[in-house]
Structures are given as C-alpha cells and as structure tokens.
Design an enzyme around this catalytic site. Structure first.
Site, PDB file in Angstrom:
ATOM      1  N   GLY A  16       0.792  -1.360   0.016  1.00 20.93           N
ATOM      2  CA  GLY A  16       0.146  -0.060  -0.013  1.00 20.93           C
ATOM      3  C   GLY A  16       0.759   1.215  -0.046  1.00 20.93           C
ATOM      4  O   GLY A  16       1.499   1.332  -0.794  1.00 20.93           O
ATOM      5  N   THR A  17       0.848   2.074   0.942  1.00 18.30           N
ATOM      6  CA  THR A  17       0.842   1.701   2.337  1.00 18.30           C
ATOM      7  C   THR A  17       1.131   3.093   3.192  1.00 18.30           C
ATOM      8  O   THR A  17       1.541   4.210   2.417  1.00 18.30           O
ATOM      9  CB  THR A  17       1.905   0.683   2.800  1.00 18.30           C
ATOM     10  OG1 THR A  17       1.567   0.302   4.179  1.00 18.30           O
ATOM     11  CG2 THR A  17       3.300   1.184   2.691  1.00 18.30           C
ATOM     12  N   THR A  18       0.952   3.211   4.233  1.00 14.29           N
ATOM     13  CA  THR A  18       1.509   4.170   5.199  1.00 14.29           C
ATOM     14  C   THR A  18       2.172   3.695   6.462  1.00 14.29           C
ATOM     15  O   THR A  18       1.422   2.782   7.289  1.00 14.29           O
ATOM     16  CB  THR A  18       0.221   5.321   5.698  1.00 14.29           C
ATOM     17  OG1 THR A  18      -0.390   5.723   4.648  1.00 14.29           O
ATOM     18  CG2 THR A  18       0.746   6.333   6.351  1.00 14.29           C
ATOM     19  N   LYS A  50       1.812  -4.842   9.260  1.00 15.97           N
ATOM     20  CA  LYS A  50       2.990  -4.487   8.779  1.00 15.97           C
ATOM     21  C   LYS A  50       4.235  -4.215   9.370  1.00 15.97           C
ATOM     22  O   LYS A  50       5.320  -3.824   9.169  1.00 15.97           O
ATOM     23  CB  LYS A  50       3.044  -3.373   7.539  1.00 15.97           C
ATOM     24  CG  LYS A  50       1.941  -3.659   6.548  1.00 15.97           C
ATOM     25  CD  LYS A  50       1.633  -2.460   5.511  1.00 15.97           C
ATOM     26  CE  LYS A  50       0.211  -2.377   5.432  1.00 15.97           C
ATOM     27  NZ  LYS A  50      -0.271  -1.098   4.633  1.00 15.97           N
TER      28      LYS A  50
END
Length: 217
Positions: A16-18, A50
C-alpha cells in the site's frame, strides 16, 4: 471464457501503504495501516500487520512488494537471532537496521522493499532508521513512508516535537495515520502501533471506526 494475462500484466501484492516511526522521551512509536493492494488500485487485504518484530525490542515496518518485504524480514530475524547468541546479548537497533540494509542493497536489482526500523537498546536508547528501496540507511528522529506518506508531510513537519511524552507521541502517530488513510485510496483498515521503551513493548490497535476524523467523508 477464461482470461489469460501476460507476465507484464500480472502485478504483485503491494503493502500500500502508510508507515511511520517517531522517537519520544524514553521510547519510540512505530506503526502502520493494515491494507495490502494489487497494482495500487485493488485492495486485496484489509488485515495485514506491517509492523514486524525482528527481535525483543526491535521492530520494522515494511513497504513495497509484500512478498519481498516478508522474505527480507524473515532473513533478518534469523541473522539477528544468531547474532544475539554469538554476542550473548540483545542486538543493537543499528545492527538490525544494518542487516536489513545489507539484504536490500545486495538484492537491489531483484527486490522492491523498503523499511523503517525502530527500537530501544542499552547503548543509544530509542532510535529510528530508514532503509530505502536501494539499501540506503539513514537515522532520523521521525520518519514516514509509503504511498500515504505524501499526504502528511506537512502535518508531520508541523506537529512532531522532540521529547514528546508517550501519550503525545501516540496521539501524533494515530493522527498522522488517520490523515493518510483518509486520503490515500490504498491505505486504510486499522492502525497498528507498537510502543517500545526500556520497560518493554506495548501493542496498540486502533480500529478504523475509532480513528480521529478531520473532514467529512
């Protein structure tokens, strides 16, 4: 009728991501959202964690290709386990970041994975390191990464303060993730956060419906 795809049309799963990490007075907070996507458009999972523990008080957040990142973290865990036995003491946070850096650099032509490494050790206390896609290693008091990070650089620059309390840093990290998840189409789900101090490790999960809101959706 069955549809066939060429190799160039098949895209791997991405995180994705953050992701983010920030040092506070006496510890560090590291966290991420929980989505995985394919091709930056289709969300394939909403429950990916994550934030990976690579040793007792050392964690890393992964971004990029999920398969690549998982392979690197698995190898790093093995390296650090052997290192701990040989040295008869827990590995330093810098050592963990260096292991990730070496794995990424030696395989930079094959891997698409970047990491934030954070933790606490007896030598330097709380620390945050960034390992870029090509294997570059940087030490920073606060850092963000992933596709959602592009939406929150201004917030992070304005709101991060050195020597924040644990509560202030947790709120800062939660707000930053919520802002990114509200704008980035492939960041979302829940916020996984880990607080690491001399006393140990604390896991904090903030469900999507409990995240702060800053605008009407």
């Amino acid at each position: 009728m069955e549809k066939h795809y060429s190799d160039s049309q098949v895209k791997g799963v991405s995180t994705g991501t953050t992701i983010l990490a920030a040092v506070f007075d006496g510890g560090v907070v590291i966290g991420s959202d929980s989505r995985a996507s394919i091709g930056g458009e289709y969300v394939s999972s909403k429950t990916i964690n994550k934030v990976i523990q690579v040793h007792d008080q050392i964690f890393c957040c992964m971004a990029g290709s999920l398969a690549d990142a998982q392979a690197v973290t698995k190898a790093a865990k093995t390296h650090l386990s052997f290192h701990s036995v040989q040295m008869e003491s827990p590995p330093l946070v810098m050592a963990a970041a260096s292991v990730l850096k070496e794995l990424c650099y030696k395989n930079k032509d094959e891997l698409q994975a970047g990491f934030i490494t954070a933790g606490w050790d007896m030598k330097k206390g709380p620390q945050v390191y960034v390992v870029s896609l090509g294997g570059m290693l940087i030490s920073q008091p606060v850092t963000i990464g992933g596709s959602g990070s592009t939406f929150i650089y201004g917030y992070v620059d304005a709101k991060y303060k050195p020597n924040m309390t644990r509560e202030e840093c947790l709120q800062f990290a939660t707000n930053a993730l919520a802002l990114a998840m509200g704008r980035d189409n492939v960041s979302g789900g829940v916020a996984h956060l880990v607080v690491i101090t001399k006393k140990g490790v604390e896991h904090v999960v903030v469900p999507g419906n409990k995240l702060p809101r800053f605008h009407d959706e």
